[in-house]
Design a protein around this motif. Sequence first.
Motif, PDB file in Angstrom:
ATOM      1  N   LYS A   5      87.623  57.590  36.653  1.00  0.00           N
ATOM      2  CA  LYS A   5      87.086  59.100  36.830  1.00  0.00           C
ATOM      3  C   LYS A   5      88.050  59.904  36.185  1.00  0.00           C
ATOM      4  O   LYS A   5      87.227  61.009  35.567  1.00  0.00           O
ATOM      5  CB  LYS A   5      86.573  59.054  38.285  1.00  0.00           C
ATOM      6  CG  LYS A   5      85.649  58.259  38.713  1.00  0.00           C
ATOM      7  CD  LYS A   5      85.269  58.754  40.316  1.00  0.00           C
ATOM      8  CE  LYS A   5      84.244  58.088  40.917  1.00  0.00           C
ATOM      9  NZ  LYS A   5      84.094  58.044  42.311  1.00  0.00           N
ATOM     10  N   LEU A   8      87.274  60.245  32.459  1.00  0.00           N
ATOM     11  CA  LEU A   8      85.948  60.820  32.151  1.00  0.00           C
ATOM     12  C   LEU A   8      85.866  62.294  32.375  1.00  0.00           C
ATOM     13  O   LEU A   8      85.371  63.220  31.575  1.00  0.00           O
ATOM     14  CB  LEU A   8      85.033  59.986  33.234  1.00  0.00           C
ATOM     15  CG  LEU A   8      84.573  58.815  32.964  1.00  0.00           C
ATOM     16  CD1 LEU A   8      83.676  58.237  33.958  1.00  0.00           C
ATOM     17  CD2 LEU A   8      83.760  58.524  31.278  1.00  0.00           C
ATOM     18  N   GLU A   9      86.695  62.773  33.305  1.00  0.00           N
ATOM     19  CA  GLU A   9      86.918  64.229  33.543  1.00  0.00           C
ATOM     20  C   GLU A   9      87.449  64.909  32.593  1.00  0.00           C
ATOM     21  O   GLU A   9      86.960  66.116  32.179  1.00  0.00           O
ATOM     22  CB  GLU A   9      87.725  64.515  34.984  1.00  0.00           C
ATOM     23  CG  GLU A   9      87.918  65.990  35.266  1.00  0.00           C
ATOM     24  CD  GLU A   9      86.646  66.694  35.393  1.00  0.00           C
ATOM     25  OE1 GLU A   9      86.747  68.156  35.512  1.00  0.00           O
ATOM     26  OE2 GLU A   9      85.520  66.182  35.601  1.00  0.00           O
ATOM     27  N   GLU A  11      87.624  63.790  29.263  1.00  0.00           N
ATOM     28  CA  GLU A  11      86.637  63.682  28.274  1.00  0.00           C
ATOM     29  C   GLU A  11      85.498  64.541  28.389  1.00  0.00           C
ATOM     30  O   GLU A  11      85.075  65.257  27.393  1.00  0.00           O
ATOM     31  CB  GLU A  11      86.316  62.373  27.965  1.00  0.00           C
ATOM     32  CG  GLU A  11      87.462  61.246  27.655  1.00  0.00           C
ATOM     33  CD  GLU A  11      87.261  59.747  27.805  1.00  0.00           C
ATOM     34  OE1 GLU A  11      86.020  59.356  28.265  1.00  0.00           O
ATOM     35  OE2 GLU A  11      88.098  58.786  27.605  1.00  0.00           O
ATOM     36  N   ARG A  12      84.808  64.819  29.479  1.00  0.00           N
ATOM     37  CA  ARG A  12      83.785  65.712  29.776  1.00  0.00           C
ATOM     38  C   ARG A  12      84.291  67.218  29.262  1.00  0.00           C
ATOM     39  O   ARG A  12      83.497  67.872  28.653  1.00  0.00           O
ATOM     40  CB  ARG A  12      83.398  65.643  31.475  1.00  0.00           C
ATOM     41  CG  ARG A  12      82.171  66.652  31.780  1.00  0.00           C
ATOM     42  CD  ARG A  12      82.016  66.833  33.284  1.00  0.00           C
ATOM     43  NE  ARG A  12      83.352  67.342  33.990  1.00  0.00           N
ATOM     44  CZ  ARG A  12      83.316  68.600  33.767  1.00  0.00           C
ATOM     45  NH1 ARG A  12      82.615  69.334  33.425  1.00  0.00           N
ATOM     46  NH2 ARG A  12      84.316  69.465  34.448  1.00  0.00           N
ATOM     47  N   LEU A  13      85.264  67.762  30.010  1.00  0.00           N
ATOM     48  CA  LEU A  13      85.846  69.122  29.686  1.00  0.00           C
ATOM     49  C   LEU A  13      85.988  68.954  28.239  1.00  0.00           C
ATOM     50  O   LEU A  13      85.847  70.075  27.554  1.00  0.00           O
ATOM     51  CB  LEU A  13      87.034  69.424  30.574  1.00  0.00           C
ATOM     52  CG  LEU A  13      87.304  70.924  30.620  1.00  0.00           C
ATOM     53  CD1 LEU A  13      86.122  71.580  30.767  1.00  0.00           C
ATOM     54  CD2 LEU A  13      88.612  70.884  31.514  1.00  0.00           C
ATOM     55  N   ASP A  14      86.876  68.065  27.425  1.00  0.00           N
ATOM     56  CA  ASP A  14      87.099  68.308  26.005  1.00  0.00           C
ATOM     57  C   ASP A  14      85.927  68.119  25.404  1.00  0.00           C
ATOM     58  O   ASP A  14      85.861  68.995  24.312  1.00  0.00           O
ATOM     59  CB  ASP A  14      87.868  67.072  25.827  1.00  0.00           C
ATOM     60  CG  ASP A  14      88.397  67.283  24.335  1.00  0.00           C
ATOM     61  OD1 ASP A  14      88.358  68.135  23.849  1.00  0.00           O
ATOM     62  OD2 ASP A  14      88.927  66.039  23.776  1.00  0.00           O
ATOM     63  N   ALA A  15      84.645  67.471  25.650  1.00  0.00           N
ATOM     64  CA  ALA A  15      83.705  67.382  24.947  1.00  0.00           C
ATOM     65  C   ALA A  15      82.711  68.651  25.183  1.00  0.00           C
ATOM     66  O   ALA A  15      81.944  69.092  24.098  1.00  0.00           O
ATOM     67  CB  ALA A  15      82.585  66.322  25.393  1.00  0.00           C
ATOM     68  N   GLN A  16      82.977  69.500  26.134  1.00  0.00           N
ATOM     69  CA  GLN A  16      82.386  70.903  26.346  1.00  0.00           C
ATOM     70  C   GLN A  16      83.013  71.904  25.331  1.00  0.00           C
ATOM     71  O   GLN A  16      82.531  72.926  25.168  1.00  0.00           O
ATOM     72  CB  GLN A  16      82.571  71.394  27.484  1.00  0.00           C
ATOM     73  CG  GLN A  16      81.604  70.562  28.666  1.00  0.00           C
ATOM     74  CD  GLN A  16      81.850  71.070  29.852  1.00  0.00           C
ATOM     75  OE1 GLN A  16      82.541  71.825  30.274  1.00  0.00           O
ATOM     76  NE2 GLN A  16      81.056  70.310  30.816  1.00  0.00           N
ATOM     77  N   TRP A  35      85.916  77.402  25.254  1.00  0.00           N
ATOM     78  CA  TRP A  35      85.031  77.249  26.021  1.00  0.00           C
ATOM     79  C   TRP A  35      84.502  78.765  26.372  1.00  0.00           C
ATOM     80  O   TRP A  35      85.254  79.543  26.370  1.00  0.00           O
ATOM     81  CB  TRP A  35      85.592  76.821  27.533  1.00  0.00           C
ATOM     82  CG  TRP A  35      86.033  75.405  27.437  1.00  0.00           C
ATOM     83  CD1 TRP A  35      85.335  74.226  27.626  1.00  0.00           C
ATOM     84  CD2 TRP A  35      87.438  74.840  26.969  1.00  0.00           C
ATOM     85  NE1 TRP A  35      86.143  72.996  27.489  1.00  0.00           N
ATOM     86  CE2 TRP A  35      87.502  73.477  26.840  1.00  0.00           C
ATOM     87  CE3 TRP A  35      88.455  75.744  26.731  1.00  0.00           C
ATOM     88  CZ2 TRP A  35      88.599  72.800  26.826  1.00  0.00           C
ATOM     89  CZ3 TRP A  35      89.524  74.746  26.333  1.00  0.00           C
ATOM     90  CH2 TRP A  35      89.645  73.282  26.493  1.00  0.00           C
ATOM     91  N   GLU A  59      87.445  75.955  33.591  1.00  0.00           N
ATOM     92  CA  GLU A  59      85.843  76.244  34.128  1.00  0.00           C
ATOM     93  C   GLU A  59      85.838  77.488  34.745  1.00  0.00           C
ATOM     94  O   GLU A  59      84.693  78.243  34.671  1.00  0.00           O
ATOM     95  CB  GLU A  59      85.246  74.978  34.606  1.00  0.00           C
ATOM     96  CG  GLU A  59      85.236  73.670  33.899  1.00  0.00           C
ATOM     97  CD  GLU A  59      84.455  72.358  34.234  1.00  0.00           C
ATOM     98  OE1 GLU A  59      83.476  72.413  34.068  1.00  0.00           O
ATOM     99  OE2 GLU A  59      85.160  72.051  35.021  1.00  0.00           O
TER     100      GLU A  59
END
Length: 288
Positions: A5, A8-9, A11-16, A35, A59
Motif C-alpha cells: 500500500k 501504491l500511495e 506511485e499514485r501521487l507520482d502519477a498525478q 500538481w 495534496e
Amino acid sequence: MDTNKAALEIERLDAQSSKVRTACGPAAKMTWRRWGAGPAVVLVHGGAGSWMHWIRNIESLARTRTVWAPDLPGFGDSDLPRDGLDADTLAPYVLGGMEQVLDGQRFDLVGFSFGGLVSALIAAQRPARLDRLVLVSVAGLGLLGQPPRLKSMRGVEDPRERAEVFRSNLSALMLSDAAKVDDLAIAVQERSAPRDRVKNRKLVLTDIMLRLSQQWQCPAYGVWARQDALYRGQIDRLRSAAGGLGLRETAILDDTGHWLQYERAEEFNCLLARFLGEPASPDNIPHR
C-alpha cells in the motif's frame, strides 16, 4: 498501511504529477514535479531525500496552489552536477530551473532542512517574484552538535533487514514517535536515501543562516520541532538564534521530530496555509 500500500500511495501521487527537466550543469538535468493549479509554491526537500519528503503535504496544498517539488541536483531522479558539493553550488541550478518552470509567475518558497538552506541561499539572491520564504527544521544556525549515529546499509540485501535499518535510522534522526515510523515513511526513505549523491555537506554546520537573513527582502517564517534530534537540549538556544533571522513568525511544534511535516502533517499543513495566507479548510485543520 503495509509495504504494498505504501508503494501504491507513492506511485499514485507520482502519477498525478507532470514532470519537467531543467539543466543543472553540462549534460546534467534535474527533475521537477507539478500538481494542482493556482498561485505557485515550490517545496524543496531535505538531505537524503527527494520530492517524497512532502508526500503528506502536497495534496493539501494542491487544492488551491500549483505545487512544484524538485528533486535537488544529486538527489532522487535528478543528475549529479560535476560541482554538486553543497547547498551554495546547488542553489543556482535550482533558481535557474525555478525561473524556467515558473515562467514569470510569482511564487512562495518552502525549504526543509538542507533544502531550507538551499532556499535561504535562493532568497538571498532576491528573486523579484518571490513572495514568502518558509524554513522548516532548517540548520545553519551554528548550533548542531554530534548527530545521531545511523546504521549503515552496506552489505544489507535482505528486504526485511533493510526495512529495519531504515526504521532504526528514521527513529534516530527524523521522527520522534516510533509509532509514526510506518510503512510509508520507510518506503520514502528506502527510495530516497540511497540516491543521495551529494556527500560531505558542510554549510549546515556553520551559522550561515544568520548572514543570509540580512539579504532577504521577502517575509520569512520558520518552524522547528521541540524533539528534533539535531537540537536536543538546545531549544532555548534555537529560539534565540531563530530570533536573529528577522522572521515574521516562528513556531516550535511539540511532540514531533525533525521531519515534522510528515510526523505532524495535519498541524503542519494548517500552519503552512496560514504562513502562506491561505484560508484554513476543513481538510487541513488539525484534529484534536
